[in-house]
Enzyme design. Structure first.
Site, short mmCIF file in Angstrom:
data_model
loop_
_atom_site.label_atom_id
_atom_site.label_comp_id
_atom_site.label_asym_id
_atom_site.label_seq_id
_atom_site.Cartn_x
_atom_site.Cartn_y
_atom_site.Cartn_z
N TYR A 182 0.83 -1.21 0.00
CA TYR A 182 0.00 0.00 0.00
C TYR A 182 0.86 1.25 0.00
O TYR A 182 1.97 1.24 0.53
CB TYR A 182 -0.90 0.02 1.24
N LEU A 221 -21.71 0.84 -3.89
CA LEU A 221 -22.97 0.67 -3.17
C LEU A 221 -23.46 1.95 -2.48
O LEU A 221 -24.58 1.98 -1.97
CB LEU A 221 -22.84 -0.47 -2.17
N LEU A 262 -18.33 -1.76 0.67
CA LEU A 262 -19.11 -0.87 -0.19
C LEU A 262 -18.79 -1.08 -1.67
O LEU A 262 -19.18 -0.26 -2.51
CB LEU A 262 -18.85 0.60 0.19
#
Length: 346
Positions: A53, A242, A237
């Site tokens: 990351y 969503l 999500l």
């Protein structure tokens, strides 16, 4: 905040976990520190990172997220208030340890690299980001073919990886181990070999789970129940789908879709149609769609923690606020109806 057991480790983690993959790319160090400060005040004691990351992954930024977490630990003095998880990449990313996957020695190299960036002496949960043999996750299930895998070699690879993890546990550098982007078969091999050889037993599996991606509901749910290997759900999500913010094929400025147009293979006509059905359910019951989506994940019996991510404080407040939302049987029935109409949209 509800706390759940992390496998059989004895650790208790919040049912909402703070994801970190935007820190160092979409979020600055100061913004990340603000997120961590706020999450702790709301009862979140569980943070999840990875050596690769931030995302989208780039050689120029690799490791920056762990460095930011480390700077917050030093500034806040709150290392002991957090159950910290991070991950080691498998084969394939050339700029992370020369693209080496899991071997006995590479595990320790990766652990040491993360510990240095984090500025700490141990990691609470150390996860394998994806299997060396490959994975059907991230939309690869459409063309997945397990018959290409080397039977004997794959089992030996898992055993060697466990030996490396055991070395790190014995050295006091990690407390527990977990998997990510794994299958039911792979998870059971890790469990079986650990129990047979006295090696670290996996505590959790971090796979995608949300209203439009429910591959975990069958075989893996059964594994989770019988073997106490609970789910850490990433993308509850569906990368923001969503929430409804991409409906009409729009791309808000600064959104994840502005960096990754197809959202990791999630965005398309089928996912837009399925999302419309879930938005209708939320509207019918007077719910924020993000609240409903995350709260649904929290109802699942195999859920250890749902990993949320945010690029703004408003998003973070909404996501964490899901812990207060309880879904009635009527809402769950409407969700089930929407799912039957859109069974596998991504």
């Amino acid at each position: 905040m509800k706390m759940n057991p992390l496998g059989r480790t004895g650790m208790m983690v919040s049912e909402i976990c703070l994801g970190t993959m935007t820190w160092g790319e979409q979020n600055t160090e100061a913004q990340a520190h603000e997120q961590m400060d706020y999450a702790l005040t709301q009862g979140v004691n569980f943070f999840d990172a990875a050596e690769m990351y931030p995302t989208p992954p780039r050689a120029e930024t690799q490791g920056r997220t762990e460095e930011i977490i480390g700077s917050w630990f030093r500034a806040s003095g709150k290392r002991n208030d957090v159950i910290l998880a991070t991950k080691m990449v498998g084969d394939g990313i050339k700029w992370v340890r020369d693209g080496k996957g899991y071997t006995r020695s590479s595990v320790m190299d990766a652990v040491d690299g993360s510990l240095k960036r984090l500025g700490i002496d141990h990691i609470d949960l150390y996860q394998l980001h994806w299997p060396n043999r490959g994975s059907y996750h991230f939309r690869k299930h459409w063309a997945f073919d397990a018959s290409t895998q080397d039977k004997a070699g794959t089992v030996g690879d898992i055993h060697e990886t466990l030996e490396g993890l055991n070395d790190a546990v014995k050295a006091g550098k990690i407390r527990a181990v977990g998997l990510s982007n794994e299958s039911a078969w792979g998870t059971m091999q890790f469990v079986r070999l650990a129990e047979a050889h006295g090696l670290p037993r996996v505590a959790s599996i971090q796979n995608e789970y949300n209203l439009i991606c429910r591959l975990f509901d069958t075989d893996l749910a059964e594994v989770a129940h019988h073997e106490d290997v609970g789910l850490l759900a990433f993308s509850p999500l569906a990368a923001g789908i969503l929430t409804g913010k991409y409906q009409g094929d729009v791309t808000p400025e600064g959104s994840r879709r502005s960096l990754t147009p197809n959202l990791g293979g999630r965005w398309g006509p089928e996912s837009e149609a399925a999302t419309a059905a879930y938005l209708d359910v939320a509207r019918k019951h007077g719910l924020d769609p993000a609240h409903m989506a995350i709260a649904f994940c929290l109802t699942r019996p195999f859920m250890t923690s749902a990993i949320i991510g945010a690029t703004t404080m408003a998003q973070l407040e909404t996501a964490i606020g899901s812990k207060e939302v309880k879904l009635s049987e009527a809402i769950l029935e409407d969700i089930a109806t929407a799912r039957r109409a859109h069974p596998l949209p991504i």
